[in-house]
Scaffold this active site. Structure first.
Site, PDB file in Angstrom:
ATOM      1  N   CYS A 285      10.039 -11.184 -10.125  1.00  0.00           N
ATOM      2  CA  CYS A 285       9.404 -11.083 -11.425  1.00  0.00           C
ATOM      3  C   CYS A 285       8.973 -12.491 -11.833  1.00  0.00           C
ATOM      4  O   CYS A 285       9.780 -13.420 -11.810  1.00  0.00           O
ATOM      5  CB  CYS A 285      10.380 -10.522 -12.456  1.00  0.00           C
ATOM      6  SG  CYS A 285       9.739 -10.506 -14.144  1.00  0.00           S
TER       7      CYS A 285
ATOM      8  N   CYS B 207      10.301  -4.607 -15.234  1.00  0.00           N
ATOM      9  CA  CYS B 207      11.439  -5.328 -14.689  1.00  0.00           C
ATOM     10  C   CYS B 207      12.689  -4.920 -15.468  1.00  0.00           C
ATOM     11  O   CYS B 207      12.698  -4.962 -16.700  1.00  0.00           O
ATOM     12  CB  CYS B 207      11.195  -6.840 -14.817  1.00  0.00           C
ATOM     13  SG  CYS B 207      12.607  -7.845 -14.319  1.00  0.00           S
TER      14      CYS B 207
ATOM     15  N   CYS C 196      14.235  -8.240 -17.539  1.00  0.00           N
ATOM     16  CA  CYS C 196      13.608  -8.849 -18.730  1.00  0.00           C
ATOM     17  C   CYS C 196      12.633  -7.926 -19.451  1.00  0.00           C
ATOM     18  O   CYS C 196      12.010  -8.325 -20.432  1.00  0.00           O
ATOM     19  CB  CYS C 196      12.915 -10.160 -18.366  1.00  0.00           C
ATOM     20  SG  CYS C 196      11.441  -9.953 -17.336  1.00  0.00           S
TER      21      CYS C 196
ATOM     22  N   CYS D  13      11.118 -13.734 -15.047  1.00  0.00           N
ATOM     23  CA  CYS D  13      12.553 -14.055 -15.035  1.00  0.00           C
ATOM     24  C   CYS D  13      13.126 -14.377 -13.663  1.00  0.00           C
ATOM     25  O   CYS D  13      14.267 -14.811 -13.565  1.00  0.00           O
ATOM     26  CB  CYS D  13      13.350 -12.921 -15.671  1.00  0.00           C
ATOM     27  SG  CYS D  13      13.477 -11.437 -14.645  1.00  0.00           S
TER      28      CYS D  13
ATOM     29  N   CYS E  78       1.819   0.285  -7.884  1.00  0.00           N
ATOM     30  CA  CYS E  78       0.609  -0.510  -8.074  1.00  0.00           C
ATOM     31  C   CYS E  78       0.965  -1.614  -9.069  1.00  0.00           C
ATOM     32  O   CYS E  78       1.096  -1.362 -10.274  1.00  0.00           O
ATOM     33  CB  CYS E  78      -0.496   0.399  -8.605  1.00  0.00           C
ATOM     34  SG  CYS E  78      -2.064  -0.412  -8.823  1.00  0.00           S
TER      35      CYS E  78
END
Length: 153
Positions: free
Chosen positions: A57, A106, A109, A60, A131
């Protein structure tokens, strides 16, 4: 249908104010990650990347996907057939823009990553296509071995 393994190396929960997110992210990153925007197809950094490694991510650093599950869907965004492990992403029903979709965020976060689609006929092990916006990800390449070949853990 195979399911991802349970996440062992998780980050989070990551909690920041919107002002903190604005300071830490570029305007494009903020728009996509925090406001559920979308980058234009075929413009992102990873849509056609074949480098071995782990995708984190961008907000984070949580590990979300690997190159092992990445495939060429020719849709203009990075596509994966499964997340790295169970619990690394969470799902939200998205009814914006007059469509019925499943948003992917995510788990650490709560940043927007993209959407997951099913039953498109890609022939992947899960029949799913995650996607994901390139701007939501950061690729950490696998370490190279002495002979120069990438090693994926």
């Amino acid at each position: 249908m195979s399911t991802p393994e349970k996440a062992e190396n998780t980050v989070g929960p990551v909690v920041r104010s919107e002002d903190e997110w604005r300071r830490e992210l570029t305007p494009e990153e903020y728009h996509v990650l925090r406001q559920a925007g979308t980058e234009r197809p075929y413009t992102g950094e990873y849509w056609d990347t074949h480098t071995a490694g782990v995708y984190q991510c961008r907000a984070c650093g949580a590990e979300l996907f690997t190159s092992k599950e990445k495939f060429d869907s020719h849709c203009g965004w990075p596509s994966f057939w499964a997340p790295l492990a169970e619990g690394t992403v969470r799902y939200i029903h998205d009814r914006t823009l007059g469509m019925e979709r499943i948003e992917v965020r995510c788990s650490a976060c709560d940043s927007h990553l993209g959407h997951v689609f099913e039953g498109e006929g890609y022939g992947t092990p899960t029949d799913q296509r995650y996607c994901i916006n390139s701007v939501s990800l950061r690729l950490v390449p696998a370490e190279s071995t002495e002979d120069g070949q990438a090693a994926v853990s």
